[in-house]
Each structure stands twice: as C-alpha cells, then as structure tokens.
Design a protein around this motif. Sequence first.
Motif, PDB file in Angstrom:
ATOM      1  N   LEU A  41      35.173  40.895  45.147  1.00 51.98           N
ATOM      2  CA  LEU A  41      35.107  42.341  45.409  1.00 51.98           C
ATOM      3  C   LEU A  41      36.502  42.901  45.209  1.00 51.98           C
ATOM      4  O   LEU A  41      37.468  42.392  45.783  1.00 51.98           O
ATOM      5  CB  LEU A  41      34.638  42.571  46.858  1.00 51.98           C
ATOM      6  N   LYS A  42      36.615  43.917  44.349  1.00 47.51           N
ATOM      7  CA  LYS A  42      37.945  44.508  44.168  1.00 47.51           C
ATOM      8  C   LYS A  42      37.844  46.006  43.940  1.00 47.51           C
ATOM      9  O   LYS A  42      36.754  46.533  43.682  1.00 47.51           O
ATOM     10  CB  LYS A  42      38.696  43.817  43.032  1.00 47.51           C
ATOM     11  N   LYS A  43      38.980  46.677  44.025  1.00 44.28           N
ATOM     12  CA  LYS A  43      39.063  48.116  43.795  1.00 44.28           C
ATOM     13  C   LYS A  43      38.964  48.336  42.296  1.00 44.28           C
ATOM     14  O   LYS A  43      39.438  47.512  41.508  1.00 44.28           O
ATOM     15  CB  LYS A  43      40.430  48.574  44.341  1.00 44.28           C
ATOM     16  N   SER A  44      38.308  49.435  41.894  1.00 41.84           N
ATOM     17  CA  SER A  44      38.252  49.751  40.461  1.00 41.84           C
ATOM     18  C   SER A  44      38.475  51.248  40.293  1.00 41.84           C
ATOM     19  O   SER A  44      38.559  51.986  41.284  1.00 41.84           O
ATOM     20  CB  SER A  44      36.882  49.371  39.892  1.00 41.84           C
ATOM     21  N   ALA A  45      38.516  51.692  39.054  1.00 43.85           N
ATOM     22  CA  ALA A  45      38.762  53.115  38.789  1.00 43.85           C
ATOM     23  C   ALA A  45      37.665  53.979  39.415  1.00 43.85           C
ATOM     24  O   ALA A  45      37.913  55.101  39.865  1.00 43.85           O
ATOM     25  CB  ALA A  45      38.816  53.344  37.289  1.00 43.85           C
ATOM     26  N   PHE A  46      36.419  53.459  39.473  1.00 43.71           N
ATOM     27  CA  PHE A  46      35.286  54.243  40.001  1.00 43.71           C
ATOM     28  C   PHE A  46      35.180  54.161  41.518  1.00 43.71           C
ATOM     29  O   PHE A  46      34.540  54.953  42.155  1.00 43.71           O
ATOM     30  CB  PHE A  46      33.965  53.719  39.415  1.00 43.71           C
ATOM     31  N   GLY A  47      35.738  53.143  42.079  1.00 43.89           N
ATOM     32  CA  GLY A  47      35.582  52.896  43.514  1.00 43.89           C
ATOM     33  C   GLY A  47      35.783  51.411  43.751  1.00 43.89           C
ATOM     34  O   GLY A  47      36.898  50.949  43.954  1.00 43.89           O
ATOM     35  N   PHE A  48      34.667  50.663  43.605  1.00 43.34           N
ATOM     36  CA  PHE A  48      34.734  49.215  43.820  1.00 43.34           C
ATOM     37  C   PHE A  48      33.943  48.486  42.744  1.00 43.34           C
ATOM     38  O   PHE A  48      32.983  49.026  42.194  1.00 43.34           O
ATOM     39  CB  PHE A  48      34.146  48.848  45.196  1.00 43.34           C
ATOM     40  N   GLU A  49      34.348  47.234  42.535  1.00 39.00           N
ATOM     41  CA  GLU A  49      33.629  46.389  41.584  1.00 39.00           C
ATOM     42  C   GLU A  49      33.274  45.093  42.303  1.00 39.00           C
ATOM     43  O   GLU A  49      34.155  44.410  42.819  1.00 39.00           O
ATOM     44  CB  GLU A  49      34.563  46.103  40.408  1.00 39.00           C
ATOM     45  N   ALA A  50      31.961  44.798  42.363  1.00 35.47           N
ATOM     46  CA  ALA A  50      31.521  43.546  42.993  1.00 35.47           C
ATOM     47  C   ALA A  50      30.990  42.638  41.901  1.00 35.47           C
ATOM     48  O   ALA A  50      30.182  43.061  41.067  1.00 35.47           O
ATOM     49  CB  ALA A  50      30.430  43.827  44.017  1.00 35.47           C
ATOM     50  N   GLU A  51      31.453  41.387  41.909  1.00 38.53           N
ATOM     51  CA  GLU A  51      30.978  40.445  40.900  1.00 38.53           C
ATOM     52  C   GLU A  51      30.109  39.395  41.581  1.00 38.53           C
ATOM     53  O   GLU A  51      30.394  38.978  42.704  1.00 38.53           O
ATOM     54  CB  GLU A  51      32.183  39.775  40.243  1.00 38.53           C
ATOM     55  N   THR A  52      29.045  38.981  40.903  1.00 39.06           N
ATOM     56  CA  THR A  52      28.149  37.997  41.519  1.00 39.06           C
ATOM     57  C   THR A  52      28.361  36.621  40.888  1.00 39.06           C
ATOM     58  O   THR A  52      29.014  36.493  39.847  1.00 39.06           O
ATOM     59  CB  THR A  52      26.671  38.395  41.337  1.00 39.06           C
ATOM     60  N   LYS A  53      27.753  35.621  41.522  1.00 41.35           N
ATOM     61  CA  LYS A  53      27.873  34.233  41.063  1.00 41.35           C
ATOM     62  C   LYS A  53      27.425  34.088  39.612  1.00 41.35           C
ATOM     63  O   LYS A  53      27.959  33.283  38.855  1.00 41.35           O
ATOM     64  CB  LYS A  53      26.992  33.370  41.972  1.00 41.35           C
ATOM     65  N   GLU A  54      26.414  34.887  39.235  1.00 42.00           N
ATOM     66  CA  GLU A  54      25.871  34.799  37.867  1.00 42.00           C
ATOM     67  C   GLU A  54      26.698  35.616  36.879  1.00 42.00           C
ATOM     68  O   GLU A  54      26.343  35.735  35.712  1.00 42.00           O
ATOM     69  CB  GLU A  54      24.420  35.305  37.822  1.00 42.00           C
ATOM     70  N   GLY A  55      27.760  36.262  37.365  1.00 44.48           N
ATOM     71  CA  GLY A  55      28.633  37.023  36.466  1.00 44.48           C
ATOM     72  C   GLY A  55      28.233  38.478  36.279  1.00 44.48           C
ATOM     73  O   GLY A  55      28.803  39.184  35.449  1.00 44.48           O
ATOM     74  N   ARG A  56      27.246  38.950  37.063  1.00 42.19           N
ATOM     75  CA  ARG A  56      26.900  40.378  36.966  1.00 42.19           C
ATOM     76  C   ARG A  56      27.952  41.195  37.698  1.00 42.19           C
ATOM     77  O   ARG A  56      28.514  40.747  38.702  1.00 42.19           O
ATOM     78  CB  ARG A  56      25.530  40.653  37.602  1.00 42.19           C
ATOM     79  N   VAL A  57      28.196  42.404  37.184  1.00 47.48           N
ATOM     80  CA  VAL A  57      29.209  43.258  37.810  1.00 47.48           C
ATOM     81  C   VAL A  57      28.550  44.561  38.243  1.00 47.48           C
ATOM     82  O   VAL A  57      27.796  45.169  37.480  1.00 47.48           O
ATOM     83  CB  VAL A  57      30.365  43.535  36.816  1.00 47.48           C
ATOM     84  N   PHE A  58      28.776  44.953  39.486  1.00 43.01           N
ATOM     85  CA  PHE A  58      28.217  46.201  40.032  1.00 43.01           C
ATOM     86  C   PHE A  58      29.381  47.129  40.393  1.00 43.01           C
ATOM     87  O   PHE A  58      30.276  46.729  41.142  1.00 43.01           O
ATOM     88  CB  PHE A  58      27.386  45.912  41.291  1.00 43.01           C
TER      89      PHE A  58
END
Length: 376
Positions: A177-194
């Motif tokens: 979980l990290k900060k991004s330009a939009f707000g936050f970016e969460a990455e999952t075990k399968e490599g999906r990014v939200f």
Amino acid sequence: MIDFLIIGGGVIGTALARELSHCKGRTVLLEKGRSLSGVQSTHNSALVHPPAMMPPDKGKLKSVLGKKGSFLHQQLARHFDVPVFHNGAIVTARTEEELQKLHRLKQQSEAEGIDTITLCSREELLEREPNLHPDVKGGLFMPEAMSADTSVLTERLAANARLNGAEIYTNTEVTALKKSAFGFEAETKEGRVFQSRFVINAAGAASGFIAGMIEDKVPFEPVSRRGEYLVLSRQAAGFINHIIYPPPTSLTKGVLIIPQPDGTIRLGPTDTQQKDFRSALPTKEGIDQIRHEVNMLAVELPYHFEERYYAGIRSSITDPDFYIRPSEAYPRLIHLAGLDSPGVTASPAVASYVLTEIIQNIEPVERKTEPNLFGY
Ligand SMILES: Cc1cc2nc3c(=O)[nH]c(=O)nc-3n(C[C@H](O)[C@H](O)[C@H](O)COP(=O)(O)OP(=O)(O)OC[C@H]3O[C@@H](n4cnc5c(N)ncnc54)[C@H](O)[C@@H]3O)c2cc1C
C-alpha cells in the motif's frame, strides 16, 4: 478510479461496504480469504451483547458503538432474516461480593437509561435454568442478549452492498500500500493494482501489518489474544436456554455458555496473549480451563456431546478502546484497529460512525436518493 477501498472483509469491512454503497461513489472491498468473515468474525462467541455488558470503563467509543450496535444489530437480523437465538442472558453471582457488583452494574445501567434488567433471586434463576450451579446466589436477567449467525449476516450485508453497486473481491490479498498521485495504490498478491481516493484499513488482527505498509510509525500497538472454545453438538440443545455469563471482571467477560441459533452450545472463550496474529489453535490447557470455569456455572454438562474445539484471535491493541481514526500523515487513510469484542455487536454502528464522523469530516459524501436498504 475508486472512491473507497476497504481492505478486509470481516463483519466490519462488509458492514462498511454496505454503508458506503448507499452513497454516491465507487466502493471496492478486497478480502484475502476464500470467503468473507472467515477469520475473527466467525471464530468468536457470536454474541450480540446486551447494552449493560458494554460499560464505558472498558473504552468510551467501544461502549457507545457497542450499545448503538446492539440495537441496530437486532434490526438488521430481522430485515436480513439472520438466524438468531434470542432468549436473553443471565449474569450470575456466586458470592455476596459478586452480587453487590451486579447490584452496582444494574444501578449504573439504569443511570444510563437501560431499564430492561431484572434482578433475580437464586430460586428465580434455578426455575428459569434448572441446570445452573446450585451455588448461584442470584443474578441479572438481560432480555436483549442474543447469539446470531455472523456468516449469514455478512453474506447478506455483502449481497446488499453488491445490489447497490459495491464490488467485493475475495481471494484478493493486499501485499503493498503506498501513496500515489490519485490518493493511494494497493497492490495484491496476484499483481493487480487498485487506485483509490480513500483507503479503509479493516484488516482485523492484521490492521497493524497493513498500517505498517505505508505509515512510518504505526499509530497503535497491536496485541493478539487467543480465545478458545469447546462446542457441544445440537443434541445438547435445551440443556441451557439462556446465554450464561459469569460475574463480569475488569478485564474480560470471562468464560460463558452460549446457545447458538443452530442448537449447538459454545463454551468459552479463554484469553491468552500470543505472538502470531494470523492464526490460532485450541490448546489442551485452554480446553481444560473452559471445562473448569463452565463447571462453576452449571452442573452435569453433557460433555459426551462434545463436537469440536476452535480458537479465534482478538484484534486487540494496548489501549482497551476501539481505534477508529484517520492517519495523521494521510487523512484519507482510515485505520480501524483494536476492534475486539464487542466488534460484531458494534459492527453496524461502526460502519455508520466511519461514514458520518470520519469520512464526512474530511469531505462531504452524498447519499443516493433511493438506495436499496435491505435487499439481498
Ligand atoms: C475469542 C473471541 C470472542 C469474541 N466474542 C465476541 C462476541 O461474542 N460478540 C462480539 O460482538 N464480538 C466478539 N468478538 C470480537 C469480534 O469477533 C470482532 O470484533 C469482529 O469480528 C471484528 O471484525 P473485523 O471485520 O474487524 O475482523 P476480521 O473478522 O478478522 O476481518 C478482517 C479481515 O481482513 C482480512 N485481511 C487481513 N489481511 C488482509 C490483506 N492483506 N488483504 C486483504 N484482506 C486481509 C482477513 O482475512 C479478515 O477476513 C470476539 C472475538 C474473539 C477473537
């Protein structure tokens, strides 16, 4: 782009997904497990505590949300047709001192406007519950107490959230979980990014682990506490017809007898600190302790109907109260930690609190004009 990303699909995260699905904006919930509420939310007593058993001395927010949640929970159970065992609870006393404690609890509750408690003599209790231990001196009857099937409740909360447009993904573990330009970016075990504007950390006992992915210093101190249970099969149904509490102590609610909606009877829980926050197994010492304590509440327990043992992990923190606050560094990141007992009871009130007292204070959120409130 997501507006509200919830990490963790226990009863709290799912109740919040439903609450947010009644508002405008895109809500997504990510749950690591195969099913929702597969961790703490179903490895517990399944008790909707009566308001008097959640006094403010064990945490002010816990008490306020627990009491509100106890009432809301009854409504939700009716609307969502959740199986319940609703016959009230008896809080027992075996000594004069314990009886005095119960008198004070009744007075304190009445001062708070809870006027549903009845003080019962030994004879009245034994008439209601012939299998209570004959050494019982008296007790309090609390009609609101019930046990409820939290799996069914969670399933229906999730179905309602989906009907209102929320997206819920199981088998989806957040690993970064990290900060991004939009707000936050969460990455999952399968490599999906939200990508999301808000993140709500509702990961139960793993909430410290999630917070540690992004915070320089985790703002609460997690402590995992194991609670073990012994379950009597439904052949034991009717042996005890109320939820039986021992006299309350300043630390825990103690070992209880808890009839369930399916006819089984749960005996427990113990309370032992452990390092592992991911899983817990019942121990021989724990089960022996349960038998010892339950034998002081009732006689001739039908242990020959023992069906299984299990254990759950309380998502406690060093502070006894619930910790429901935005991060100081990132106000749109909201941590829900320390949601141990009575978290199931409080869950509908916690969901509403997060929306109205936290998110709405950060930015206005508009409710949908006609959300589907109770469909599933
Ligand atoms: C022994 C015991 C007895 C209890 N008795 C009662 C009771 O009788 N009444 C009551 O009201 N409360 C009781 N509680 C408390 C109650 O169970 C909790 O307050 C409640 O379940 C908390 O729900 P939750 O959703 O916060 O946590 P959880 O149910 O633990 O949900 C958190 C979810 O987050 C998921 N998760 C974790 N990490 C990740 C990740 N990286 N990515 C995605 N998902 C993740 C987990 O898989 C889990 O499903 C008891 C608890 C215990 C342990």
